[in-house]
Design a protein around this motif. Sequence first.
Motif, PDB file in Angstrom:
ATOM      1  N   TYR A 137       1.099  -1.242  -0.077  1.00  0.00           N
ATOM      2  CA  TYR A 137      -0.245   0.368   0.360  1.00  0.00           C
ATOM      3  C   TYR A 137       0.960   0.821  -0.100  1.00  0.00           C
ATOM      4  O   TYR A 137       2.154   1.841   0.494  1.00  0.00           O
ATOM      5  N   GLY A 138       0.862   2.194  -0.820  1.00  0.00           N
ATOM      6  CA  GLY A 138       0.993   3.067  -0.884  1.00  0.00           C
ATOM      7  C   GLY A 138       0.495   4.371  -1.495  1.00  0.00           C
ATOM      8  O   GLY A 138      -0.226   4.190  -2.615  1.00  0.00           O
ATOM      9  N   PRO A 139       1.242   5.581  -1.553  1.00  0.00           N
ATOM     10  CA  PRO A 139      -0.225   6.426  -2.148  1.00  0.00           C
ATOM     11  C   PRO A 139       0.840   6.332  -3.334  1.00  0.00           C
ATOM     12  O   PRO A 139       1.998   6.014  -4.090  1.00  0.00           O
ATOM     13  N   LEU A 140       0.025   6.588  -5.063  1.00  0.00           N
ATOM     14  CA  LEU A 140       0.249   6.087  -5.689  1.00  0.00           C
ATOM     15  C   LEU A 140       1.117   7.268  -6.565  1.00  0.00           C
ATOM     16  O   LEU A 140       1.560   6.709  -8.205  1.00  0.00           O
ATOM     17  N   THR A 141       0.689   7.997  -6.091  1.00  0.00           N
ATOM     18  CA  THR A 141       2.286   8.930  -7.151  1.00  0.00           C
ATOM     19  C   THR A 141       3.541   8.724  -6.489  1.00  0.00           C
ATOM     20  O   THR A 141       4.239   8.831  -7.300  1.00  0.00           O
ATOM     21  N   GLU A 142       3.736   7.457  -5.591  1.00  0.00           N
ATOM     22  CA  GLU A 142       5.005   7.251  -4.641  1.00  0.00           C
ATOM     23  C   GLU A 142       5.167   6.033  -5.021  1.00  0.00           C
ATOM     24  O   GLU A 142       5.830   5.615  -4.747  1.00  0.00           O
ATOM     25  N   SER A 143       4.350   5.649  -6.081  1.00  0.00           N
ATOM     26  CA  SER A 143       4.051   3.590  -6.141  1.00  0.00           C
ATOM     27  C   SER A 143       4.820   3.078  -6.597  1.00  0.00           C
ATOM     28  O   SER A 143       4.473   2.020  -7.801  1.00  0.00           O
ATOM     29  N   LEU A 144       5.077   4.175  -7.937  1.00  0.00           N
ATOM     30  CA  LEU A 144       5.785   3.630  -9.603  1.00  0.00           C
ATOM     31  C   LEU A 144       6.568   2.639  -9.458  1.00  0.00           C
ATOM     32  O   LEU A 144       6.824   1.774 -10.495  1.00  0.00           O
ATOM     33  N   PRO A 145       8.042   3.288  -9.290  1.00  0.00           N
ATOM     34  CA  PRO A 145       9.107   2.607  -8.879  1.00  0.00           C
ATOM     35  C   PRO A 145       8.677   0.607  -8.191  1.00  0.00           C
ATOM     36  O   PRO A 145       8.454  -0.334  -9.060  1.00  0.00           O
ATOM     37  N   TYR A 146       7.674   0.702  -7.223  1.00  0.00           N
ATOM     38  CA  TYR A 146       7.300  -0.727  -6.995  1.00  0.00           C
ATOM     39  C   TYR A 146       6.036  -1.162  -8.167  1.00  0.00           C
ATOM     40  O   TYR A 146       6.649  -2.559  -8.606  1.00  0.00           O
ATOM     41  N   LEU A 147       5.483  -0.910  -8.791  1.00  0.00           N
ATOM     42  CA  LEU A 147       4.073  -0.877  -9.692  1.00  0.00           C
ATOM     43  C   LEU A 147       4.894  -0.928 -10.974  1.00  0.00           C
ATOM     44  O   LEU A 147       5.069  -2.382 -11.660  1.00  0.00           O
ATOM     45  N   MET A 148       6.039  -0.910 -11.317  1.00  0.00           N
ATOM     46  CA  MET A 148       6.643  -1.058 -12.847  1.00  0.00           C
ATOM     47  C   MET A 148       8.074  -2.092 -12.000  1.00  0.00           C
ATOM     48  O   MET A 148       7.834  -3.853 -13.261  1.00  0.00           O
ATOM     49  N   ARG A 149       8.646  -2.359 -11.250  1.00  0.00           N
ATOM     50  CA  ARG A 149       9.097  -3.577 -10.914  1.00  0.00           C
ATOM     51  C   ARG A 149       8.675  -4.978 -10.543  1.00  0.00           C
ATOM     52  O   ARG A 149       9.066  -5.516 -11.250  1.00  0.00           O
ATOM     53  N   ARG A 150       6.850  -5.122 -10.324  1.00  0.00           N
ATOM     54  CA  ARG A 150       6.129  -6.193  -9.800  1.00  0.00           C
ATOM     55  C   ARG A 150       6.206  -6.311 -12.123  1.00  0.00           C
ATOM     56  O   ARG A 150       6.175  -7.621 -12.366  1.00  0.00           O
ATOM     57  N   ALA A 151       5.471  -5.321 -12.562  1.00  0.00           N
ATOM     58  CA  ALA A 151       5.175  -5.744 -13.639  1.00  0.00           C
ATOM     59  C   ALA A 151       6.719  -5.899 -14.794  1.00  0.00           C
ATOM     60  O   ALA A 151       6.341  -7.075 -15.841  1.00  0.00           O
ATOM     61  N   GLU A 152       8.002  -5.806 -14.748  1.00  0.00           N
ATOM     62  CA  GLU A 152       8.938  -5.803 -15.223  1.00  0.00           C
ATOM     63  C   GLU A 152       9.132  -7.568 -14.717  1.00  0.00           C
ATOM     64  O   GLU A 152       9.522  -8.760 -15.387  1.00  0.00           O
ATOM     65  N   GLU A 153       8.978  -8.117 -13.528  1.00  0.00           N
ATOM     66  CA  GLU A 153       9.513  -9.493 -12.746  1.00  0.00           C
ATOM     67  C   GLU A 153       8.506  -9.982 -13.764  1.00  0.00           C
ATOM     68  O   GLU A 153       8.233 -11.404 -13.710  1.00  0.00           O
ATOM     69  N   ASN A 154       6.921 -10.181 -13.657  1.00  0.00           N
ATOM     70  CA  ASN A 154       6.244 -10.843 -14.083  1.00  0.00           C
ATOM     71  C   ASN A 154       6.010 -10.829 -15.244  1.00  0.00           C
ATOM     72  O   ASN A 154       6.428 -12.118 -16.331  1.00  0.00           O
ATOM     73  N   SER A 155       6.326 -10.055 -16.576  1.00  0.00           N
ATOM     74  CA  SER A 155       7.512 -10.144 -17.951  1.00  0.00           C
ATOM     75  C   SER A 155       8.428 -10.929 -18.369  1.00  0.00           C
ATOM     76  O   SER A 155       8.838 -12.045 -19.453  1.00  0.00           O
ATOM     77  N   SER A 156       9.609 -10.690 -17.322  1.00  0.00           N
ATOM     78  CA  SER A 156      11.268 -11.034 -17.176  1.00  0.00           C
ATOM     79  C   SER A 156      10.783 -12.770 -16.876  1.00  0.00           C
ATOM     80  O   SER A 156      12.173 -13.685 -17.673  1.00  0.00           O
ATOM     81  N   VAL A 157      10.269 -13.169 -15.667  1.00  0.00           N
ATOM     82  CA  VAL A 157       9.834 -14.629 -16.332  1.00  0.00           C
ATOM     83  C   VAL A 157       9.251 -15.737 -16.420  1.00  0.00           C
ATOM     84  O   VAL A 157       8.009 -14.552 -17.286  1.00  0.00           O
ATOM     85  N   ARG A 158       9.623 -16.475 -17.278  1.00  0.00           N
ATOM     86  CA  ARG A 158       9.170 -16.919 -18.151  1.00  0.00           C
ATOM     87  C   ARG A 158       7.616 -17.555 -17.469  1.00  0.00           C
ATOM     88  O   ARG A 158       8.528 -18.896 -16.790  1.00  0.00           O
ATOM     89  N   GLY A 159       6.961 -17.797 -18.356  1.00  0.00           N
ATOM     90  CA  GLY A 159       5.591 -18.373 -18.225  1.00  0.00           C
ATOM     91  C   GLY A 159       4.969 -17.756 -16.692  1.00  0.00           C
ATOM     92  O   GLY A 159       3.800 -18.215 -16.493  1.00  0.00           O
ATOM     93  N   GLN A 160       5.578 -16.725 -16.406  1.00  0.00           N
ATOM     94  CA  GLN A 160       4.597 -16.536 -15.674  1.00  0.00           C
ATOM     95  C   GLN A 160       3.269 -15.409 -15.484  1.00  0.00           C
ATOM     96  O   GLN A 160       2.421 -15.764 -15.266  1.00  0.00           O
ATOM     97  N   ALA A 161       3.383 -15.153 -16.520  1.00  0.00           N
ATOM     98  CA  ALA A 161       2.562 -13.784 -16.741  1.00  0.00           C
ATOM     99  C   ALA A 161       1.557 -14.824 -17.799  1.00  0.00           C
ATOM    100  O   ALA A 161       0.497 -14.381 -17.453  1.00  0.00           O
ATOM    101  N   SER A 162       2.133 -15.952 -18.609  1.00  0.00           N
ATOM    102  CA  SER A 162       1.724 -16.535 -19.447  1.00  0.00           C
ATOM    103  C   SER A 162       0.731 -17.224 -18.423  1.00  0.00           C
ATOM    104  O   SER A 162      -0.403 -17.160 -18.619  1.00  0.00           O
ATOM    105  N   ARG A 163       1.352 -18.400 -17.535  1.00  0.00           N
ATOM    106  CA  ARG A 163       0.194 -19.123 -16.704  1.00  0.00           C
ATOM    107  C   ARG A 163      -0.812 -18.230 -15.635  1.00  0.00           C
ATOM    108  O   ARG A 163      -1.617 -18.686 -16.216  1.00  0.00           O
TER     109      ARG A 163
END
Length: 410
Positions: free
Chosen positions: A353-379
């Motif tokens: 949790y945390g303010p939307l305006t300050e949460s982008l680094p965490y959000l982008m890291r989570r999105a990048e992890e999902n896209s970089s770990v093989r098969g995770q987003a596909s699953r």
Amino acid sequence: MADILHELPDFQDLATAFAFQSSHDLQRSLFLFRSMQYPFLIRMGAPWMTLAIKAPGVLRTLIKDMFFAHFFGGESLEEAEQVCKKLASYQVGSVLDYAIEGGQSDAALEHTVQETLAAIRFASSESGRFAVFKVSGIAPSALLEKQSAGQALSTEEQTEWRRIEARIERLCHETSQCGSSLLIDAEESWIQPAIDSLAEKSMRNFNQKKTVIYHTIQMYRHDRLHYLERLIRQSEEEGWKPGIKLVRGAYLEKERLRAVRLGYPSPLYPDKASTDHAYDQALEHCLNHRNQMALFAGTHNEASCLKLCQMMIHQKIPADDRQVIFSQLMGMGDHLTFNLARAGFPVAKYVPYGPLTESLPYLMRRAEENSSVRGQASRELRLTRQELRRRRQELRRQRQENRRDRTVST
């Protein structure tokens, strides 16, 4: 007497897995995980997302309702509390994470301390709740890196280091006083030695009678299995009870790119299979020492979850035993979380949790992890599609039954 676990969870039970989510939530998930199959979209989207969330309008609303709502519990602890209560109704615990990254000023670091103290107090209000923090959220990263490298600190830096130790002491003391539990996250390898030292000191001080503080070990590092074995052996010799949170690792591409750029050997295993093997070895080692420690298994890997379940059943561990806990991130791995809970295994969701305006680094890291770990987003995409299809079929079946009932009644 506590019930003994006697059955494995059915990770194919999608009705249980997605009962937590509405069909609207699932449509949002479908869009997100489709996007995450294309890593370049995530990288290209970061700059415009940064601008969009800082300005009112349709784009900001879209980001909040799509990305933010999927991965975050809310903008405040009060909003996150509603998510925690809903999770609890499904027998799922929660891990409160004030997930704002990057602030390095004294004011920002102290603010994170205060937010974490609030999360600790909130976690103590119900069983199955935890708080978590990153040391880099309460300490300057440059100082962590210098301390990790074993470089001499200036007088000013020594004073700052004592302030860092005092902050962690406050967090751990509050956790102990409240009767709750606190997780210390793992981070990049070049600042991890300092974090290891701080976490070990905290466990020695506060885990004398029971596990209060948990240290995190990233098993994609080829030195971590040896570190885990040494840590458990040392705790047994010294008479304290470590808490170990096992994860595969969160900084895969960042670690490899830095190693190439600076010309040193990568600290990571060369492939996923080696990481998986090390992770499962670590699970087994921890479970074999369960009477001396507590295990927090953070994983989205179905095979690892099943392996741990089988070991717990084989060792006849009670269903209400809190020495072994599974965990997955909010917005991911719901087929694991909710089916583990239904089968009686202790499990908790990470709720950032945390303010939307300050949460982008965490959000982008989570999105990048999902896209970089093989098969995770596909699953995640495949399971979401299957559940939407199942709900459509169930809706059609109910309509057909209703039509038959009306025909019979007339």
